[in-house]
Design a protein around this motif. Structure first.
Motif, short mmCIF file in Angstrom:
data_model
loop_
_atom_site.label_atom_id
_atom_site.label_comp_id
_atom_site.label_asym_id
_atom_site.label_seq_id
_atom_site.Cartn_x
_atom_site.Cartn_y
_atom_site.Cartn_z
N MET A 142 -30.17 -37.98 -3.42
CA MET A 142 -30.03 -36.63 -2.94
C MET A 142 -31.18 -36.43 -2.08
N THR A 143 -30.74 -35.60 -0.92
CA THR A 143 -31.70 -35.30 -0.01
C THR A 143 -32.28 -33.81 -0.53
N HIS A 144 -33.72 -33.74 -0.48
CA HIS A 144 -34.16 -32.44 -0.71
C HIS A 144 -34.89 -32.03 0.34
N PRO A 145 -34.66 -30.64 0.62
CA PRO A 145 -34.96 -29.84 1.99
C PRO A 145 -36.59 -29.73 1.82
N ARG A 146 -37.14 -29.67 3.18
CA ARG A 146 -38.64 -29.62 3.18
C ARG A 146 -38.88 -28.11 2.97
N ALA A 147 -40.10 -27.83 2.41
CA ALA A 147 -40.20 -26.62 1.88
C ALA A 147 -40.37 -25.49 2.99
N GLU A 195 -27.33 -31.51 5.48
CA GLU A 195 -28.15 -31.77 4.48
C GLU A 195 -27.98 -31.36 3.08
N ARG A 196 -26.91 -30.54 2.80
CA ARG A 196 -26.69 -30.29 1.49
C ARG A 196 -25.65 -31.13 1.06
N PRO A 197 -25.89 -31.32 -0.14
CA PRO A 197 -25.18 -32.34 -0.94
C PRO A 197 -23.85 -31.80 -1.13
N VAL A 198 -23.10 -33.07 -1.43
CA VAL A 198 -21.58 -32.74 -2.03
C VAL A 198 -21.28 -33.54 -3.08
N PHE A 199 -20.06 -33.94 -3.32
CA PHE A 199 -19.81 -34.55 -4.56
C PHE A 199 -20.62 -35.96 -4.42
N THR A 200 -21.06 -36.44 -5.54
CA THR A 200 -21.67 -37.90 -5.53
C THR A 200 -20.43 -38.98 -5.97
N ARG A 201 -20.36 -39.81 -5.24
CA ARG A 201 -19.14 -40.81 -5.42
C ARG A 201 -19.96 -41.96 -6.33
N GLY A 240 -11.37 -5.72 -20.10
CA GLY A 240 -12.19 -5.28 -21.33
C GLY A 240 -13.53 -4.31 -21.00
N CYS A 241 -14.06 -4.84 -19.68
CA CYS A 241 -15.38 -4.20 -19.13
C CYS A 241 -15.25 -3.58 -17.91
N GLY A 242 -14.21 -3.86 -17.13
CA GLY A 242 -13.96 -3.31 -15.77
C GLY A 242 -14.77 -4.19 -14.83
N GLU A 243 -15.51 -5.23 -15.04
CA GLU A 243 -16.25 -5.89 -14.07
C GLU A 243 -15.23 -6.82 -13.16
N PRO A 244 -15.60 -7.14 -11.92
CA PRO A 244 -14.73 -8.13 -11.11
C PRO A 244 -14.77 -9.28 -11.76
N LEU A 245 -13.73 -10.25 -11.85
CA LEU A 245 -13.42 -11.60 -11.89
C LEU A 245 -14.18 -12.39 -10.96
N ALA A 246 -14.70 -13.75 -11.25
CA ALA A 246 -15.40 -14.54 -10.40
C ALA A 246 -14.73 -15.88 -10.96
N ALA A 247 -14.72 -16.73 -9.88
CA ALA A 247 -14.27 -18.29 -10.32
C ALA A 247 -15.37 -19.10 -10.68
N ALA A 248 -15.27 -19.98 -11.66
CA ALA A 248 -16.33 -20.84 -12.06
C ALA A 248 -15.83 -22.21 -12.31
N VAL A 249 -16.70 -23.27 -11.86
CA VAL A 249 -16.42 -24.50 -12.22
C VAL A 249 -17.05 -24.88 -13.63
N ARG A 250 -16.43 -25.67 -14.55
CA ARG A 250 -16.93 -25.96 -15.61
C ARG A 250 -16.54 -27.24 -16.14
N CYS A 251 -17.28 -28.00 -16.78
CA CYS A 251 -16.98 -29.28 -17.26
C CYS A 251 -16.25 -28.97 -18.57
N ILE A 281 -21.85 -27.94 -7.11
CA ILE A 281 -21.25 -29.03 -6.25
C ILE A 281 -22.30 -30.12 -6.41
N GLU A 282 -23.60 -29.95 -6.31
CA GLU A 282 -24.72 -30.87 -6.36
C GLU A 282 -24.54 -31.63 -7.68
N ASP A 283 -24.25 -31.19 -8.85
CA ASP A 283 -24.08 -31.60 -9.92
C ASP A 283 -22.67 -32.37 -10.44
N THR A 284 -21.81 -32.56 -9.22
CA THR A 284 -20.67 -33.13 -9.57
C THR A 284 -20.70 -34.81 -8.95
N GLN A 285 -20.16 -35.25 -9.96
CA GLN A 285 -19.71 -36.93 -9.59
C GLN A 285 -18.18 -37.03 -9.34
#
Length: 176
Positions: free
Chosen positions: A1-6, A14-20, A143-154, A162-166
């Motif tokens: 994985m490429t890490h950005p310079r500080a 340079e941003r990672p996508v799925f790792t094959r 139940g609480c009135g907060e907006p929904l958000a999509a999430a990816v979970r194993c 995305i960086e943690d996806t193979q």
């Protein structure tokens, strides 16, 4: 994985996508044609007309006249797409009859169609980031009135970026 310079942010390149991994590493050794789940999904819901009809079904639309009026689709386009959605098992037709009128059918989401709920939430969330008017429909938790958000979970329940996806080739089980 490429890490950005500080001293500079990562560029999009340079941003990672799925790792094959595994047999998926050599891109010339495989093709997605014929087995790609994204392609199969798009064959069913990959048109604007299909998705806006599904949207209206999630909003409670059921009758043909209402669906065409709310989507702005022509009768011919709506009829063709609704037939496809019924044939693909995302909607079913249920008969109804107004007093003094002939029997007609309304369109209701099946369990398979309702399974698109996370996709609809993700598309709405992504679409909100495209700019344009901020008004419109917002999905919130009853139940609480907060907006929904999509999430990816194993399947173990971990949030996954995305960086943690193979990506790997899944072999179908052979029958013996």
């Amino acid at each position: 994985m490429t890490h950005p310079r500080a001293d500079r942010p990562e560029s999009p390149e340079e941003r990672p996508v799925f790792t094959r991994v595994g047999g998926f590493v050599d891109r010339d050794a495989w093709t997605a044609e014929g087995w790609c789940k994204i392609e199969r999904s798009l064959e069913v819901v990959g048109t604007r007309s299909a998705m806006i009809l599904i949207r209206e079904a999630f909003y409670g639309g059921r009758r043909f006249d209402e669906l065409t009026r709310r989507t702005g689709l022509s009768d011919a386009v709506a009829a063709k797409r609704l037939k496809q959605l019924v044939d693909d098992g995302l909607m079913t037709q249920q008969p109804y009859r107004e007093p003094g009128s002939r029997t007609r059918h309304e369109y209701v989401l099946t369990d398979r169609g309702r399974a698109l709920f996370p996709v609809v939430v993700a598309l709405m969330e992504w679409g909100a980031g495209l700019g344009g008017p901020s008004a419109g429909v917002e999905l919130v938790h009853a139940g609480c009135g907060e907006p929904l958000a999509a999430a990816v979970r194993c399947t173990a329940g971990h949030d996954v970026s995305i960086e943690d996806t193979q990506a790997r080739v899944k072999r179908s089980r052979s029958r013996r």
